[in-house]
Design an enzyme around this catalytic site. Structure first.
Site, mmCIF file in Angstrom:
data_model
loop_
_atom_site.group_PDB
_atom_site.id
_atom_site.type_symbol
_atom_site.label_atom_id
_atom_site.label_comp_id
_atom_site.label_asym_id
_atom_site.label_seq_id
_atom_site.Cartn_x
_atom_site.Cartn_y
_atom_site.Cartn_z
ATOM 1 N N ASP A 125 52.376 57.307 70.765
ATOM 2 C CA ASP A 125 53.947 57.714 70.543
ATOM 3 C C ASP A 125 54.025 58.415 69.242
ATOM 4 O O ASP A 125 53.290 58.239 68.249
ATOM 5 C CB ASP A 125 54.683 56.211 70.303
ATOM 6 N N ARG A 176 53.617 63.766 76.221
ATOM 7 C CA ARG A 176 55.096 63.416 76.672
ATOM 8 C C ARG A 176 56.122 64.005 75.685
ATOM 9 O O ARG A 176 55.884 64.061 74.521
ATOM 10 C CB ARG A 176 55.165 61.972 76.121
HETATM 11 C C1 LIG Z 1 59.491 57.268 77.968
HETATM 12 C C2 LIG Z 1 60.031 57.383 76.763
HETATM 13 C C3 LIG Z 1 59.451 57.387 75.507
HETATM 14 C C4 LIG Z 1 59.805 57.823 74.389
HETATM 15 N N1 LIG Z 1 58.885 57.872 73.434
HETATM 16 C C5 LIG Z 1 59.386 58.399 72.318
HETATM 17 C C6 LIG Z 1 58.656 58.683 71.080
HETATM 18 O O1 LIG Z 1 57.309 58.323 71.107
HETATM 19 N N2 LIG Z 1 58.899 59.047 70.032
HETATM 20 C C7 LIG Z 1 60.547 59.271 69.697
HETATM 21 O O2 LIG Z 1 60.714 59.630 68.648
HETATM 22 N N3 LIG Z 1 61.328 59.029 70.466
HETATM 23 C C8 LIG Z 1 60.711 58.556 72.111
HETATM 24 N N4 LIG Z 1 61.724 58.575 73.221
HETATM 25 C C9 LIG Z 1 63.162 58.425 72.856
HETATM 26 C C10 LIG Z 1 63.451 59.880 72.777
HETATM 27 O O3 LIG Z 1 63.244 60.604 71.888
HETATM 28 C C11 LIG Z 1 65.307 59.871 72.931
HETATM 29 O O4 LIG Z 1 65.625 59.115 71.523
HETATM 30 C C12 LIG Z 1 65.799 59.011 74.041
HETATM 31 O O5 LIG Z 1 65.101 59.348 75.311
HETATM 32 C C13 LIG Z 1 67.229 59.474 74.237
HETATM 33 O O6 LIG Z 1 67.401 60.808 74.557
HETATM 34 P P1 LIG Z 1 67.916 61.419 75.861
HETATM 35 O O7 LIG Z 1 66.754 62.664 76.223
HETATM 36 O O8 LIG Z 1 67.512 60.220 77.013
HETATM 37 O O9 LIG Z 1 69.241 61.989 75.882
HETATM 38 P P2 LIG Z 1 70.595 61.288 75.357
HETATM 39 O O10 LIG Z 1 71.444 62.484 75.412
HETATM 40 O O11 LIG Z 1 70.275 60.640 74.357
HETATM 41 O O12 LIG Z 1 70.842 60.358 76.671
HETATM 42 C C14 LIG Z 1 71.172 60.693 77.843
HETATM 43 C C15 LIG Z 1 72.082 59.581 78.618
HETATM 44 O O13 LIG Z 1 71.014 58.619 78.901
HETATM 45 C C16 LIG Z 1 71.774 57.345 78.960
HETATM 46 N N5 LIG Z 1 71.058 56.528 77.781
HETATM 47 C C17 LIG Z 1 70.222 57.275 76.811
HETATM 48 N N6 LIG Z 1 69.695 56.112 76.119
HETATM 49 C C18 LIG Z 1 70.465 54.897 76.371
HETATM 50 C C19 LIG Z 1 70.137 53.530 75.812
HETATM 51 N N7 LIG Z 1 69.420 53.061 75.040
HETATM 52 N N8 LIG Z 1 71.055 52.758 76.657
HETATM 53 C C20 LIG Z 1 71.877 53.177 77.849
HETATM 54 N N9 LIG Z 1 72.085 54.332 78.207
HETATM 55 C C21 LIG Z 1 71.213 55.224 77.561
HETATM 56 C C22 LIG Z 1 73.070 57.449 78.377
HETATM 57 O O14 LIG Z 1 73.883 58.027 79.530
HETATM 58 C C23 LIG Z 1 73.231 59.127 77.786
HETATM 59 O O15 LIG Z 1 74.315 59.750 77.851
HETATM 60 C C24 LIG Z 1 61.335 57.857 74.200
HETATM 61 C C25 LIG Z 1 62.126 58.293 75.482
HETATM 62 C C26 LIG Z 1 61.576 57.846 76.741
HETATM 63 C C27 LIG Z 1 62.255 57.794 77.844
#
Ligand SMILES: Cc1cc2nc3c(=O)[nH]c(=O)nc-3n(C[C@H](O)[C@H](O)[C@H](O)COP(=O)(O)OP(=O)(O)OC[C@H]3O[C@@H](n4cnc5c(N)ncnc54)[C@H](O)[C@@H]3O)c2cc1C
Length: 305
Positions: A125, A176
């Site tokens: 991560d 990722r």
């Molecule tokens: C498998 C995975 C691994 C990850 N690993 C890392 C990592 O190693 N380092 C890092 O910095 N980040 C990591 N992330 C987090 C990532 O960087 C984002 O902060 C997170 O995924 C939210 O961004 P988004 O692209 O989903 O878009 P967003 O615009 O944040 O979300 C899109 C939509 O998804 C839904 N949503 C998103 N989050 C939530 C929630 N918590 N609860 C309810 N609904 C929600 C909502 O409907 C939102 O409008 C990871 C994410 C995933 C999916």
């Protein structure tokens, strides 16, 4: 999220821990390995792959990092015994990066070797920007040491990421790609949601053009569509990319994507150190502002009466 909502959500650390725990339960498999195994079994039965993270961000002592490494050994044993379709994700700070680079490398190497013994894979991560250089250095050291069962995470939020992709190109890394959860200063990060999306797609293009295996980790519907379009444009087969989502987020969409024939991996965190991870997930949940406002107001009213 509106500006007001975002401001409310930043107050989350003021919310009592039991309230945080109640609302974040959907994002965490539980405190124990058995609970994580049960969740992964269910995901596998529904056609999804998993990556399991042993939560350990708040550790401060070397023994705690050794305990996390041991937890990963136990996890690999369980994955094998139960024939689960799951790899693991590690956070460098949980393995001691904040204490010493060498300690983290030792723990990580141990986990990567254990994974290799059963043909499994370790995803590193990416944490906040103070750890990026050392995390990428660890990754390069592992790969140059012949450990190919390891991948890294890159964050589209950071301005440096396209440069990092160029610098890693000789390793053809398994990546990722996510937006990045840690809020970083504008000097080093895009802060506007559209700019982060644009950079995400630039990074994805660069990775796919360089022949990387990419896990597109996003719940953003527009970004999922654009990412899949890029994968299809290049004629990649089902095994040559994957989608990734977090436990507890957009579960119906997850099912649809699997039904459409895409491979999808769910991130499954478990363990005693649930607080930091939970706060970040709740801060991202668009529905949380109202809940936090109510919980905090209720608490203040009780304190007054
Ligand atoms: C498998 C995975 C691994 C990850 N690993 C890392 C990592 O190693 N380092 C890092 O910095 N980040 C990591 N992330 C987090 C990532 O960087 C984002 O902060 C997170 O995924 C939210 O961004 P988004 O692209 O989903 O878009 P967003 O615009 O944040 O979300 C899109 C939509 O998804 C839904 N949503 C998103 N989050 C939530 C929630 N918590 N609860 C309810 N609904 C929600 C909502 O409907 C939102 O409008 C990871 C994410 C995933 C999916």
């Amino acid at each position: 999220m509106s500006l007001l909502d975002s401001a409310i959500v930043r107050l989350l650390p003021a919310v009592p821990k039991p309230v945080v725990q109640r609302f974040s339960a959907r994002y965490i498999a539980g405190a124990t390995l058995a609970e994580a195994v049960a969740i992964v079994r269910g995901l596998n039965a529904g056609g999804k792959m998993a990556t399991v993270d042993v939560l350990g961000e708040e550790i401060t002592r070397e023994e705690e990092t050794r305990a996390i490494a041991q937890a990963y050994r136990d996890l690999f044993a369980a994955i094998d015994t139960e024939a689960l379709d799951s790899n693991v994700s590690i956070k460098p700070t949980a393995l001691g990066l904040g204490l010493s680079y060498e300690l983290c490398r030792e723990n990580l190497l141990d986990i990567v070797r254990t994974a290799a013994a059963s043909g499994n894979f370790v995803r590193m991560d990416m944490e906040d920007s103070t750890t990026t250089d050392e995390t990428l250095r660890l990754y390069r050291e592992l790969r140059e040491g012949g450990h190919d069962n390891v991948g890294v995470v890159l964050q589209a939020r950071l301005r440096r990421t396209l440069g990092d992709i160029a610098a890693l190109a000789d390793l053809r890394p398994s990546v990722r790609l996510c937006k990045g959860i840690y809020l970083e200063p504008a000097a080093i990060a895009f802060t506007d949601a559209e700019a982060i999306r644009v950079n995400y797609l630039r990074c994805l293009d660069a990775l796919l053009d360089g022949g990387s295996y990419v896990g597109c980790a996003t719940h953003d519907e527009w970004l999922i569509g654009e990412s899949l379009a890029r994968v299809l444009q290049r004629g990649l087969g089902r095994e040559e990319y994957e989608l990734q989502m977090l436990l507890g987020v957009r579960e119906e969409r997850r099912d649809e994507l699997v039904a459409e024939g895409h491979r999808l991996r769910v991130y499954v965190p478990y363990g005693e150190h649930w607080y930091g991870y939970s706060v970040r997930r709740l801060q991202e949940n668009p529905a949380m502002a109202g809940v936090i406002a109510k919980a905090t107001a209720g608490r203040l009213l009780r304190l007054r009466s």
